[in-house]
Design a protein around this motif. Structure first.
Motif, mmCIF file in Angstrom:
data_model
loop_
_atom_site.group_PDB
_atom_site.id
_atom_site.type_symbol
_atom_site.label_atom_id
_atom_site.label_comp_id
_atom_site.label_asym_id
_atom_site.label_seq_id
_atom_site.Cartn_x
_atom_site.Cartn_y
_atom_site.Cartn_z
ATOM 1 N N ILE A 96 0.876 -1.184 0.000
ATOM 2 C CA ILE A 96 0.000 0.000 0.000
ATOM 3 C C ILE A 96 0.907 1.226 0.000
ATOM 4 C CG2 ILE A 96 -1.691 1.351 1.331
ATOM 5 C CD1 ILE A 96 -2.782 -1.290 2.450
ATOM 6 N N ALA A 97 0.629 2.174 -0.884
ATOM 7 C CA ALA A 97 1.448 3.382 -0.942
ATOM 8 C C ALA A 97 0.970 4.376 0.115
ATOM 9 C CB ALA A 97 1.359 4.009 -2.326
ATOM 10 N N SER A 98 1.920 4.845 0.929
ATOM 11 C CA SER A 98 1.559 5.825 1.963
ATOM 12 C C SER A 98 1.148 7.144 1.327
ATOM 13 C CB SER A 98 2.729 6.031 2.922
ATOM 14 O OG SER A 98 3.902 6.352 2.213
ATOM 15 N N SER A 99 1.522 7.348 0.061
ATOM 16 C CA SER A 99 1.136 8.570 -0.638
ATOM 17 C C SER A 99 -0.334 8.536 -1.059
ATOM 18 C CB SER A 99 1.982 8.736 -1.893
ATOM 19 O OG SER A 99 3.342 8.621 -1.579
ATOM 20 N N TYR A 100 -0.904 7.335 -1.124
ATOM 21 C CA TYR A 100 -2.287 7.200 -1.590
ATOM 22 C C TYR A 100 -3.215 6.737 -0.465
ATOM 23 C CZ TYR A 100 0.306 6.532 -6.025
ATOM 24 O OH TYR A 100 1.155 6.632 -7.088
ATOM 25 N N GLY A 101 -2.727 5.789 0.323
ATOM 26 C CA GLY A 101 -3.606 5.119 1.277
ATOM 27 C C GLY A 101 -3.873 5.967 2.512
ATOM 28 N N ASP A 102 -4.841 5.511 3.265
ATOM 29 C CA ASP A 102 -5.187 6.148 4.521
ATOM 30 C C ASP A 102 -4.667 5.243 5.643
ATOM 31 O OD1 ASP A 102 -6.953 7.847 6.313
ATOM 32 O OD2 ASP A 102 -7.678 5.816 6.695
ATOM 33 N N PRO A 103 -3.883 5.774 6.586
ATOM 34 C CA PRO A 103 -3.225 4.890 7.550
ATOM 35 C C PRO A 103 -4.173 4.129 8.470
ATOM 36 C CG PRO A 103 -2.775 7.206 8.071
ATOM 37 C CD PRO A 103 -3.469 7.181 6.750
ATOM 38 N N LYS A 143 6.048 15.255 -4.992
ATOM 39 C CA LYS A 143 7.123 14.352 -4.578
ATOM 40 C C LYS A 143 7.718 14.727 -3.219
ATOM 41 C CE LYS A 143 10.904 11.777 -6.600
ATOM 42 N NZ LYS A 143 10.265 10.546 -6.105
ATOM 43 N N GLU A 144 7.845 16.051 -2.992
ATOM 44 C CA GLU A 144 8.474 16.493 -1.742
ATOM 45 C C GLU A 144 7.630 16.137 -0.514
ATOM 46 O OE1 GLU A 144 7.253 18.256 -4.124
ATOM 47 O OE2 GLU A 144 5.749 19.594 -3.263
ATOM 48 N N ASP A 145 6.353 15.833 -0.744
ATOM 49 C CA ASP A 145 5.488 15.461 0.386
ATOM 50 C C ASP A 145 5.611 13.976 0.736
ATOM 51 O OD1 ASP A 145 3.913 17.996 0.757
ATOM 52 O OD2 ASP A 145 3.470 17.615 -1.357
ATOM 53 N N GLN A 146 6.191 13.198 -0.182
ATOM 54 C CA GLN A 146 6.037 11.750 -0.040
ATOM 55 C C GLN A 146 6.728 11.158 1.187
ATOM 56 O OE1 GLN A 146 6.721 10.527 -4.347
ATOM 57 N NE2 GLN A 146 4.927 9.378 -3.730
ATOM 58 N N TYR A 147 7.969 11.552 1.451
ATOM 59 C CA TYR A 147 8.632 10.967 2.627
ATOM 60 C C TYR A 147 8.077 11.494 3.943
ATOM 61 C CZ TYR A 147 11.595 7.602 0.413
ATOM 62 O OH TYR A 147 12.022 6.480 -0.258
ATOM 63 N N PRO A 148 7.778 12.803 4.057
ATOM 64 C CA PRO A 148 7.109 13.229 5.293
ATOM 65 C C PRO A 148 5.775 12.495 5.540
ATOM 66 C CG PRO A 148 7.892 15.136 4.047
ATOM 67 C CD PRO A 148 8.156 13.936 3.204
ATOM 68 N N MET A 149 5.033 12.234 4.452
ATOM 69 C CA MET A 149 3.778 11.467 4.604
ATOM 70 C C MET A 149 4.072 10.035 5.031
ATOM 71 S SD MET A 149 1.705 12.384 1.141
ATOM 72 C CE MET A 149 0.069 11.830 1.475
ATOM 73 N N ASN A 150 5.102 9.474 4.431
ATOM 74 C CA ASN A 150 5.467 8.085 4.727
ATOM 75 C C ASN A 150 5.834 7.934 6.211
ATOM 76 O OD1 ASN A 150 7.996 5.873 4.551
ATOM 77 N ND2 ASN A 150 6.215 5.340 3.321
ATOM 78 N N LYS A 151 6.537 8.919 6.733
ATOM 79 C CA LYS A 151 6.935 8.881 8.158
ATOM 80 C C LYS A 151 5.685 8.885 9.049
ATOM 81 C CE LYS A 151 9.862 11.522 11.365
ATOM 82 N NZ LYS A 151 8.953 11.834 12.459
ATOM 83 N N GLU A 152 4.769 9.785 8.762
ATOM 84 C CA GLU A 152 3.549 9.861 9.572
ATOM 85 C C GLU A 152 2.739 8.566 9.437
ATOM 86 O OE1 GLU A 152 1.255 13.425 8.868
ATOM 87 O OE2 GLU A 152 3.007 14.717 9.134
ATOM 88 N N MET A 154 3.763 5.541 8.802
ATOM 89 C CA MET A 154 4.395 4.447 9.569
ATOM 90 C C MET A 154 4.132 4.613 11.066
ATOM 91 S SD MET A 154 6.459 2.620 7.499
ATOM 92 C CE MET A 154 7.567 2.759 6.114
ATOM 93 N N GLU A 155 4.279 5.828 11.547
ATOM 94 C CA GLU A 155 4.094 6.060 12.987
ATOM 95 C C GLU A 155 2.657 5.751 13.405
ATOM 96 O OE1 GLU A 155 7.652 9.371 13.556
ATOM 97 O OE2 GLU A 155 5.583 10.084 13.483
ATOM 98 N N THR A 226 14.973 1.750 8.597
ATOM 99 C CA THR A 226 15.695 1.359 9.805
ATOM 100 C C THR A 226 15.046 1.918 11.071
ATOM 101 O OG1 THR A 226 17.225 3.193 9.389
ATOM 102 C CG2 THR A 226 17.914 1.004 8.654
ATOM 103 N N SER A 227 14.214 2.945 10.911
ATOM 104 C CA SER A 227 13.501 3.471 12.087
ATOM 105 C C SER A 227 12.222 2.700 12.376
ATOM 106 C CB SER A 227 13.109 4.937 11.876
ATOM 107 O OG SER A 227 14.238 5.754 11.873
ATOM 108 N N TYR A 228 11.521 2.282 11.324
ATOM 109 C CA TYR A 228 10.158 1.802 11.544
ATOM 110 C C TYR A 228 9.896 0.348 11.162
ATOM 111 C CZ TYR A 228 9.378 6.808 11.821
ATOM 112 O OH TYR A 228 9.448 8.132 12.181
#
Ligand SMILES: Cc1cc2nc3c(=O)[nH]c(=O)nc-3n(C[C@H](O)[C@H](O)[C@H](O)COP(=O)(O)O)c2cc1C
Length: 377
Positions: A96-103, A143-152, A154-155, A226-228
């Motif tokens: 599931i892509a964190s850029s598309y999905g709802d956590p 694109k610049e939003d993708q990793y900050p979204m991915n971090k949230e 995962m958390e 490595t963090s999550y």
């Protein structure tokens, strides 16, 4: 030095492979990506070969240059739920892509899959490319939003999977006590992209939490993995390049105080195997003849069963991978690998002959995470 774990193996179930021509092969069902019979057949074959996991990569939108069978394919969690009822031991991984999905939805879907399959689920929470955001009401993000979204993302996932402690549900009919409320925890997560209160409405997994992976090659990907996560799906063009990526991941794990043996570095390849080198070459030429204008790179794992088994052993012993995931370009690529190469790896003691555990974490030999209280709830 700690004892080296056995090689882990997965099968990527995008039946027709990452290529433009396999659907035209006379022995390949052209509608494989939306054929439940095809998925069940591949899943049962893979389980009979004692693989750790089935793994679905995902393309969740139609984009330029899509390979034909990605224009009509099943959604991953749905197909894994169906396969959970047709298998018993093998792991089930959806992407599931964190850029598309709802956590919240992803946490609920994957934990449900985990419970339906009695502890065999995992999620590959990728960033993907930003091209699909327009289908998920996120066309304003890039694109610049993708990793900050991915971090949230995962958390939140991990936080929600730790909603209930073990034995939170008492369900004592005589005393009329359903839940021990002290063992239920609310997340109250506030991020830039996602805001989730919780609690999640599903009890804890028998494997602690579903296994979590992410995929990529960049520094940011390594930072998140490595963090999550419990594992990383990565890639290198050559053995040396793959050893280098794996080395970067292990170095970062060590910096964060994590043990590399508790983490799964996975790669995928599309082996073409024959009884002899000549037979493998014929299979490759057969594919090339289908649609000559689309080239198919020469597979890295290519040749007789012994040749390919030697390559797998070399990559494993060089530290390029903990898990080898096979895809197929040829309609019988996975079957050939399982029938011809797996017995050699088993004979050499590199790969199991029987499942060791009931859960995916058990077979992957990674620990069951303890409950972590992540909120004031
Ligand atoms: C091994 C591997 C597997 C991937 N699988 C998928 C996938 O199934 N679906 C998808 O949309 N993107 C997939 N990606 C793309 C990643 O989600 C990501 O967009 C890409 O790796 C760029 O990130 P990076 O430069 O930070 O590594 C994959 C990437 C890698 C390296």
């Amino acid at each position: 030095m700690s004892k080296r774990k056995k090689l882990k193996m997965g099968a990527v179930l995008d039946g027709l492979g990452w290529n433009h021509m396999a659907w035209q092969h006379p022995e390949m069902p052209a509608d494989a990506s939306e054929s439940i019979d095809f998925y069940v057949q591949q899943a049962q074959l893979t389980e009979a070969a004692k693989f750790d996991t089935l793994f679905l990569v995902d393309v969740s939108h139609v984009g330029p240059g899509n390979i034909p069978h990605y224009l009509s394919m099943f959604e991953g969690v749905s197909i894994m739920s169906a396969l959970s009822m047709k298998t018993k031991n093998i792991g089930l991984s959806a992407t599931i892509a964190s850029s598309y999905g709802d956590p919240y939805s992803a946490a609920r879907q994957i934990l449900s899959l985990d419970k339906i399959s009695k502890g065999r689920a995992s999620l590959n929470a990728i960033t993907s490319n930003p091209g699909g955001m327009v289908n998920f009401s996120r066309g304003h993000l890039g694109k610049e939003d993708q990793y900050p979204m991915n971090k949230e993302f995962m958390e939140i996932l991990i936080g929600l999977w730790d909603t209930y402690e073990e034995y939170a549900f008492i369900r004592d009919k005589a005393r009329g006590i359903y839940l021990d409320h002290r063992k239920m925890h609310t997340l109250n997560y506030r991020g830039e992209y996602f805001s989730v209160d919780g609690p999640l409405n599903l009890s804890r997994s028998v494997q602690g939490r579903p296994v979590l992976y992410t995929a990529g090659t960049s520094e940011k990907f390594i930072e998140h993995a490595t963090s999550y996560t419990d594992g990383a799906f990565t890639h290198g063009e050559t053995l040396e390049a793959t050893v280098a990526v794996a080395g970067r991941i292990r170095k970062k794990l060590a910096e964060k105080g994590r043990k590399s043996e508790d983490f799964i570095i996975a790669i995928s390849q599309n082996p073409i195997v024959g009884r002899t080198d000549k037979e493998a070459l014929e299979k490759y030429m057969e594919l090339l003849s289908l649609r000559p204008r689309n080239s198919l790179p020469t597979p890295l794992f290519f040749g007789s069963a012994k040749t390919v088994a030697d390559q797998v052993q070399l990559w494993y012993e060089s530290g390029a991978m903990d898990m080898f995931m096979i895809r197929q370009d040829h309609p019988h690529g996975q079957r050939d690998f399982m029938e011809l190469v797996v017995p050699i790896l088993q004979e050499r003691g590199i790969f199991r002959t029987e499942y060791e555990a009931d859960t995916l974490r058990g077979n992957l030999e990674i620990p069951k995470p303890a409950f972590r209280k992540v909120s004031a709830g």
